[in-house]
Design a protein around this motif. Structure first.
Motif, PDB file in Angstrom:
ATOM      1  N   LYS A   3      48.321  65.675 128.118  1.00 32.73           N
ATOM      2  CA  LYS A   3      49.639  66.324 128.035  1.00 32.73           C
ATOM      3  C   LYS A   3      49.510  67.692 127.377  1.00 32.73           C
ATOM      4  O   LYS A   3      48.860  67.851 126.349  1.00 32.73           O
ATOM      5  CB  LYS A   3      50.599  65.450 127.227  1.00 32.73           C
ATOM      6  CG  LYS A   3      51.111  64.240 127.993  1.00 32.73           C
ATOM      7  CD  LYS A   3      52.091  63.430 127.156  1.00 32.73           C
ATOM      8  CE  LYS A   3      52.594  62.216 127.927  1.00 32.73           C
ATOM      9  NZ  LYS A   3      53.512  61.389 127.102  1.00 32.73           N
ATOM     10  N   GLU A  49      41.240  55.470 134.798  1.00 31.13           N
ATOM     11  CA  GLU A  49      42.537  55.696 134.181  1.00 31.13           C
ATOM     12  C   GLU A  49      43.370  56.684 134.986  1.00 31.13           C
ATOM     13  O   GLU A  49      42.846  57.613 135.594  1.00 31.13           O
ATOM     14  CB  GLU A  49      42.385  56.210 132.741  1.00 31.13           C
ATOM     15  CG  GLU A  49      41.810  57.597 132.616  1.00 31.13           C
ATOM     16  CD  GLU A  49      41.954  58.194 131.229  1.00 31.13           C
ATOM     17  OE1 GLU A  49      42.822  57.744 130.454  1.00 31.13           O
ATOM     18  OE2 GLU A  49      41.196  59.138 130.934  1.00 31.13           O
ATOM     19  N   ASP A 104      36.896  65.130 128.935  1.00 34.44           N
ATOM     20  CA  ASP A 104      37.519  65.168 130.265  1.00 34.44           C
ATOM     21  C   ASP A 104      36.494  64.967 131.376  1.00 34.44           C
ATOM     22  O   ASP A 104      36.869  64.855 132.547  1.00 34.44           O
ATOM     23  CB  ASP A 104      38.241  66.503 130.492  1.00 34.44           C
ATOM     24  CG  ASP A 104      39.426  66.696 129.572  1.00 34.44           C
ATOM     25  OD1 ASP A 104      39.594  67.825 129.050  1.00 34.44           O
ATOM     26  OD2 ASP A 104      40.183  65.721 129.375  1.00 34.44           O
ATOM     27  N   ILE A 132      54.348  62.435 135.409  1.00 32.30           N
ATOM     28  CA  ILE A 132      53.929  61.717 134.210  1.00 32.30           C
ATOM     29  C   ILE A 132      52.457  62.029 133.967  1.00 32.30           C
ATOM     30  O   ILE A 132      51.719  62.331 134.903  1.00 32.30           O
ATOM     31  CB  ILE A 132      54.127  60.182 134.334  1.00 32.30           C
ATOM     32  CG1 ILE A 132      53.334  59.607 135.496  1.00 32.30           C
ATOM     33  CG2 ILE A 132      55.602  59.840 134.445  1.00 32.30           C
ATOM     34  CD1 ILE A 132      53.336  58.081 135.518  1.00 32.30           C
ATOM     35  N   TYR A 133      52.072  61.974 132.692  1.00 36.59           N
ATOM     36  CA  TYR A 133      50.702  62.282 132.301  1.00 36.59           C
ATOM     37  C   TYR A 133      50.212  61.257 131.291  1.00 36.59           C
ATOM     38  O   TYR A 133      50.982  60.757 130.465  1.00 36.59           O
ATOM     39  CB  TYR A 133      50.625  63.660 131.648  1.00 36.59           C
ATOM     40  CG  TYR A 133      51.002  64.813 132.559  1.00 36.59           C
ATOM     41  CD1 TYR A 133      52.323  65.256 132.637  1.00 36.59           C
ATOM     42  CD2 TYR A 133      50.047  65.449 133.338  1.00 36.59           C
ATOM     43  CE1 TYR A 133      52.676  66.302 133.474  1.00 36.59           C
ATOM     44  CE2 TYR A 133      50.383  66.498 134.167  1.00 36.59           C
ATOM     45  CZ  TYR A 133      51.702  66.919 134.238  1.00 36.59           C
ATOM     46  OH  TYR A 133      52.039  67.963 135.072  1.00 36.59           O
ATOM     47  N   THR A 134      48.925  61.010 131.311  1.00 34.26           N
ATOM     48  CA  THR A 134      48.358  60.225 130.242  1.00 34.26           C
ATOM     49  C   THR A 134      48.355  61.092 128.982  1.00 34.26           C
ATOM     50  O   THR A 134      48.287  62.329 129.051  1.00 34.26           O
ATOM     51  CB  THR A 134      46.933  59.761 130.593  1.00 34.26           C
ATOM     52  OG1 THR A 134      46.511  58.785 129.649  1.00 34.26           O
ATOM     53  CG2 THR A 134      45.942  60.915 130.610  1.00 34.26           C
ATOM     54  N   GLU A 135      48.468  60.453 127.843  1.00 34.58           N
ATOM     55  CA  GLU A 135      48.687  61.157 126.579  1.00 34.58           C
ATOM     56  C   GLU A 135      47.621  62.213 126.300  1.00 34.58           C
ATOM     57  O   GLU A 135      47.939  63.317 125.832  1.00 34.58           O
ATOM     58  CB  GLU A 135      48.739  60.157 125.427  1.00 34.58           C
ATOM     59  CG  GLU A 135      49.255  60.734 124.127  1.00 34.58           C
ATOM     60  CD  GLU A 135      50.693  61.190 124.210  1.00 34.58           C
ATOM     61  OE1 GLU A 135      51.495  60.572 124.933  1.00 34.58           O
ATOM     62  OE2 GLU A 135      51.009  62.208 123.546  1.00 34.58           O
ATOM     63  N   SER A 136      46.385  61.926 126.621  1.00 36.92           N
ATOM     64  CA  SER A 136      45.285  62.811 126.242  1.00 36.92           C
ATOM     65  C   SER A 136      45.270  64.145 126.995  1.00 36.92           C
ATOM     66  O   SER A 136      44.568  65.072 126.576  1.00 36.92           O
ATOM     67  CB  SER A 136      43.948  62.103 126.451  1.00 36.92           C
ATOM     68  OG  SER A 136      43.746  61.810 127.822  1.00 36.92           O
TER      69      SER A 136
END
Length: 127
Positions: A65, A46, A90, A59-63
């Motif tokens: 942020k 991912e 993580d 930009i970041y993946t939601e988890s």
């Protein structure tokens, strides 16, 4: 020949901080978006964070942020990932990725299939 090399992984406890670095050579670093991807055992790879070639947009993946920060120093051909408040989820191998298209915007799906990848660095977060 493009080379991408990560460093800075390790074992930490939940709630702690870790920083990753990545250097890229063989390309005009400041002209390419850069990203961090990760892959945990048994899970799909991912996109975690991406920064445009200028460093203006991220930009970041939601988890992640609010916990992770991606940055770059084009004068040093170096990409960073500051990871705060780490969680066991993580835990993964983290990969530095250099876009293969000059001056393109960040897009995880596109970069996953056509970019330059490092060998990865392991991040393990214990609970």
């Amino acid at each position: 020949q493009v080379q991408v090399v990560e460093s800075g992984g390790g074992l930490v406890q939940a709630g702690e901080t870790l920083s990753l670095s990545c250097t890229a050579s063989g390309l005009t670093f400041g002209s390419y978006a850069m990203a961090w991807f990760r892959q945990a055992p048994g899970k799909e790879r991912e996109g975690v964070a991406c920064i445009t070639y200028s460093g203006i947009s991220t930009i970041y993946t939601e988890s992640v942020k609010g916990r992770f920060t991606i940055s770059r120093d084009n004068s040093k051909n170096t990409l960073y990932l500051q990871m705060n408040t780490l969680k066991p989820e993580d835990t993964a191998k983290y990969y530095c990725v250099a876009d293969s298209r000059k001056n393109y915007a960040c897009q995880f799906q596109r970069m996953a299939g056509s970019s330059y990848w490092g060998q990865g660095t392991q991040v393990t977060v214990s609970s």
